[in-house]
Design an enzyme around this catalytic site. Structure first.
Site, PDB file in Angstrom:
ATOM      1  N   SER A 146      -6.739   5.761 -19.422  1.00 34.55           N
ATOM      2  CA  SER A 146      -6.323   4.646 -18.911  1.00 34.55           C
ATOM      3  C   SER A 146      -5.783   3.678 -19.992  1.00 34.55           C
ATOM      4  O   SER A 146      -6.469   4.012 -21.051  1.00 34.55           O
ATOM      5  CB  SER A 146      -7.412   3.945 -18.026  1.00 34.55           C
ATOM      6  OG  SER A 146      -7.030   2.471 -17.591  1.00 34.55           O
ATOM      7  N   TYR A 159     -16.021  -0.391 -16.761  1.00 38.03           N
ATOM      8  CA  TYR A 159     -14.914   0.370 -16.629  1.00 38.03           C
ATOM      9  C   TYR A 159     -14.297   0.850 -17.821  1.00 38.03           C
ATOM     10  O   TYR A 159     -13.777   1.995 -18.302  1.00 38.03           O
ATOM     11  CB  TYR A 159     -13.812  -0.309 -15.451  1.00 38.03           C
ATOM     12  CG  TYR A 159     -12.667   0.717 -15.253  1.00 38.03           C
ATOM     13  CD1 TYR A 159     -12.827   1.861 -14.681  1.00 38.03           C
ATOM     14  CD2 TYR A 159     -11.506   0.454 -15.631  1.00 38.03           C
ATOM     15  CE1 TYR A 159     -11.914   2.819 -14.466  1.00 38.03           C
ATOM     16  CE2 TYR A 159     -10.393   1.244 -15.254  1.00 38.03           C
ATOM     17  CZ  TYR A 159     -10.564   2.645 -14.747  1.00 38.03           C
ATOM     18  OH  TYR A 159      -9.505   3.480 -14.576  1.00 38.03           O
TER      19      TYR A 159
HETATM   20  P1  NDP Z   1      -7.944   7.086  -5.946  1.00 35.50           P
HETATM   21  O1  NDP Z   1      -9.115   6.287  -5.655  1.00 35.50           O
HETATM   22  O2  NDP Z   1      -6.714   7.025  -5.206  1.00 35.50           O
HETATM   23  O3  NDP Z   1      -8.554   8.446  -6.203  1.00 35.50           O
HETATM   24  C1  NDP Z   1      -9.647   8.765  -6.980  1.00 35.50           C
HETATM   25  C2  NDP Z   1     -10.189  10.268  -6.543  1.00 35.50           C
HETATM   26  O4  NDP Z   1     -11.388  10.406  -7.227  1.00 35.50           O
HETATM   27  C3  NDP Z   1     -10.150  10.470  -5.090  1.00 35.50           C
HETATM   28  O5  NDP Z   1      -9.925  11.763  -4.801  1.00 35.50           O
HETATM   29  C4  NDP Z   1     -11.835  10.558  -5.112  1.00 35.50           C
HETATM   30  O6  NDP Z   1     -12.146  11.468  -4.083  1.00 35.50           O
HETATM   31  C5  NDP Z   1     -12.283  11.133  -6.436  1.00 35.50           C
HETATM   32  N1  NDP Z   1     -13.492  10.879  -6.580  1.00 35.50           N
HETATM   33  C6  NDP Z   1     -14.429   9.842  -6.881  1.00 35.50           C
HETATM   34  N2  NDP Z   1     -15.548   9.994  -7.189  1.00 35.50           N
HETATM   35  C7  NDP Z   1     -15.814  11.164  -7.259  1.00 35.50           C
HETATM   36  C8  NDP Z   1     -17.034  11.963  -7.397  1.00 35.50           C
HETATM   37  N3  NDP Z   1     -18.062  11.419  -7.732  1.00 35.50           N
HETATM   38  N4  NDP Z   1     -16.738  13.246  -7.502  1.00 35.50           N
HETATM   39  C9  NDP Z   1     -15.378  13.816  -7.106  1.00 35.50           C
HETATM   40  N5  NDP Z   1     -14.366  13.152  -6.835  1.00 35.50           N
HETATM   41  C10 NDP Z   1     -14.541  11.901  -6.953  1.00 35.50           C
HETATM   42  O7  NDP Z   1      -7.515   6.459  -7.539  1.00 35.50           O
HETATM   43  P2  NDP Z   1      -6.463   7.028  -8.546  1.00 35.50           P
HETATM   44  O8  NDP Z   1      -5.898   8.164  -8.144  1.00 35.50           O
HETATM   45  O9  NDP Z   1      -5.729   5.990  -9.157  1.00 35.50           O
HETATM   46  O10 NDP Z   1      -7.451   7.542  -9.707  1.00 35.50           O
HETATM   47  C11 NDP Z   1      -7.455   8.623 -10.497  1.00 35.50           C
HETATM   48  C12 NDP Z   1      -8.033   8.620 -11.805  1.00 35.50           C
HETATM   49  O11 NDP Z   1      -7.134   7.738 -12.484  1.00 35.50           O
HETATM   50  C13 NDP Z   1      -9.289   7.816 -11.990  1.00 35.50           C
HETATM   51  O12 NDP Z   1      -9.832   8.435 -13.093  1.00 35.50           O
HETATM   52  C14 NDP Z   1      -8.750   6.533 -12.478  1.00 35.50           C
HETATM   53  O13 NDP Z   1      -9.685   5.852 -13.232  1.00 35.50           O
HETATM   54  C15 NDP Z   1      -7.529   6.674 -13.288  1.00 35.50           C
HETATM   55  N6  NDP Z   1      -6.514   5.741 -13.462  1.00 35.50           N
HETATM   56  C16 NDP Z   1      -6.245   4.897 -12.490  1.00 35.50           C
HETATM   57  C17 NDP Z   1      -5.269   3.683 -12.482  1.00 35.50           C
HETATM   58  C18 NDP Z   1      -4.684   3.060 -11.470  1.00 35.50           C
HETATM   59  O14 NDP Z   1      -3.989   1.963 -11.647  1.00 35.50           O
HETATM   60  N7  NDP Z   1      -4.730   3.605  -9.983  1.00 35.50           N
HETATM   61  C19 NDP Z   1      -4.818   3.393 -13.740  1.00 35.50           C
HETATM   62  C20 NDP Z   1      -5.433   4.244 -14.856  1.00 35.50           C
HETATM   63  C21 NDP Z   1      -6.287   5.330 -14.693  1.00 35.50           C
HETATM   64  P3  NDP Z   1     -13.380  11.554  -3.129  1.00 35.50           P
HETATM   65  O15 NDP Z   1     -13.856   9.883  -2.645  1.00 35.50           O
HETATM   66  O16 NDP Z   1     -12.822  12.117  -1.827  1.00 35.50           O
HETATM   67  O17 NDP Z   1     -14.659  12.149  -3.764  1.00 35.50           O
HETATM   68  C1  8X3 Z   2      -6.743   1.234 -14.224  1.00 33.78           C
HETATM   69  C2  8X3 Z   2      -5.909   0.322 -15.016  1.00 33.78           C
HETATM   70  O1  8X3 Z   2      -5.750  -2.060 -15.640  1.00 33.78           O
HETATM   71  O2  8X3 Z   2      -6.967  -1.576 -13.456  1.00 33.78           O
HETATM   72  O3  8X3 Z   2      -7.332   2.097 -15.189  1.00 33.78           O
HETATM   73  O4  8X3 Z   2      -8.021  -1.080 -15.460  1.00 33.78           O
HETATM   74  S1  8X3 Z   2      -6.580  -1.267 -15.087  1.00 33.78           S
END
Ligand code: NDP
Ligand code: 8X3
Length: 262
Positions: A146, A159
């Site tokens: 991220s 985070y």
């Molecule tokens: P979502 O919440 O849409 O997706 C997160 C996914 O992680 C879900 O499929 C959830 O599935 C899964 N998950 C959560 N906890 C667990 C667990 N304990 N075991 C297995 N799976 C798990 O968010 P994003 O798609 O945005 O996030 C995906 C990644 O991208 C993360 O690592 C996030 O930190 C990163 N990210 C996101 C950003 C954003 O702005 N959206 C920016 C930068 C990075 P379920 O609940 O069914 O287990």
């Molecule tokens: C997600 C981006 O700015 O919410 O990783 O931390 S921010």
């Protein structure tokens, strides 16, 4: 020249929504064989149906909780049993919980869950898959970091710490696996509209929507596109780190919102 999936096996963690779901779709379209995992069975099943419509055959989908060693071991064994190999591991499962400052009001359960999911979860998966990725002769670990792993911000202390840790782990792996046939990449997004903010605000979707108000965030598909691009370069090309932000975002706190111009 792109190498496409060519039957290579890709694991995507957290594939039930957001970036993970979109990545699974992108990989299916590029000809990869998929193993997808997450905790919510119903959501995962919807992704299975989507992938089956694209490829004509069902991917391997299994329950996965990266905070549980038992679950991770069962998932990895199932993948090896089913496909006999793994080429790509996308460590995507992750979350932010809350925007607490580091003071006496902070919720320590949230801190522990973030650390256990984003850091230990990624390590649990990686530890068990490194031998298989090496053995494949054409392995690739793609960690979803991220911008929070490059720049800390108030209310994101823990985070951000987890994503700084992901960056450290990616760097160490690159050195540890030097000389072995495994690429290590990090895809580091800024603001992407997924379930991320709803989860961060503990289900408060109104508050989550405010995060993206007046600007155009990235989509899960924008990030999936970068992940699939990274995985389909020729084997000698390792995309080290890709940082992606919306045009409306300068850093964690500075964004351009319509109606709020200077
Ligand atoms: P979502 O919440 O849409 O997706 C997160 C996914 O992680 C879900 O499929 C959830 O599935 C899964 N998950 C959560 N906890 C667990 C667990 N304990 N075991 C297995 N799976 C798990 O968010 P994003 O798609 O945005 O996030 C995906 C990644 O991208 C993360 O690592 C996030 O930190 C990163 N990210 C996101 C950003 C954003 O702005 N959206 C920016 C930068 C990075 P379920 O609940 O069914 O287990
Ligand atoms: C997600 C981006 O700015 O919410 O990783 O931390 S921010």
């Amino acid at each position: 020249m792109a190498i496409k999936g060519q039957g290579r096996v890709a694991i995507v963690t957290g594939a039930s929504s957001g970036i993970g779901r979109a990545t699974a779709v992108g990989f299916a379209e590029a000809g990869f064989q998929l193993a997808i995992g997450a905790r919510r069975a119903e959501k995962l099943q919807a992704v299975v149906e989507e992938l089956t419509n694209i490829t004509g055959h069902a991917p391997l989908a299994a329950p996965l909780d990266v905070t549980s060693t038992e679950s991770v071991e069962a998932f990895v064994s199932g993948v090896i049993e089913h496909y006999g190999k793994v080429n790509v591991l996308v460590n995507n499962a992750g979350k932010a919980l809350g925007v607490d400052y580091i003071d006496e009001r902070a919720n320590e359960d949230d801190w522990e869950t973030m650390l256990d999911t984003n850091v230990m979860g990624l390590l649990r998966m990686t530890k068990r898959l490194v031998p298989h990725l090496v053995e494949s002769g054409d392995g690739h670990i793609i960690n979803i970091g991220s911008t929070a792993g490059h720049e800390a911000y108030a209310g994101g202390g823990v985070y951000c710490a987890t994503k700084f840790a992901v960056r450290a782990i990616t760097g160490a792996l690159r050195q540890e696996l030097l000389g072995k046939p495994v690429r290590i990449s990090s895809i580091d997004p800024g603001m992407v509209e997924t379930e991320f903010s709803v989860v961060r605000y503990h289900g408060d979707s109104e508050r989550a929507a405010q995060v993206y108000e007046g600007l155009r965030p990235l989509t899960a598909e924008d990030i999936a596109d970068a992940i699939v691009y990274t995985a389909t370069r020729p084997h000698h090309v390792n995309i080290d780190t890709m940082i992606l932000k919306p045009i409306d975002q300068a850093d964690a706190k500075r964004v351009a919102r319509k109606g709020q111009e200077d």
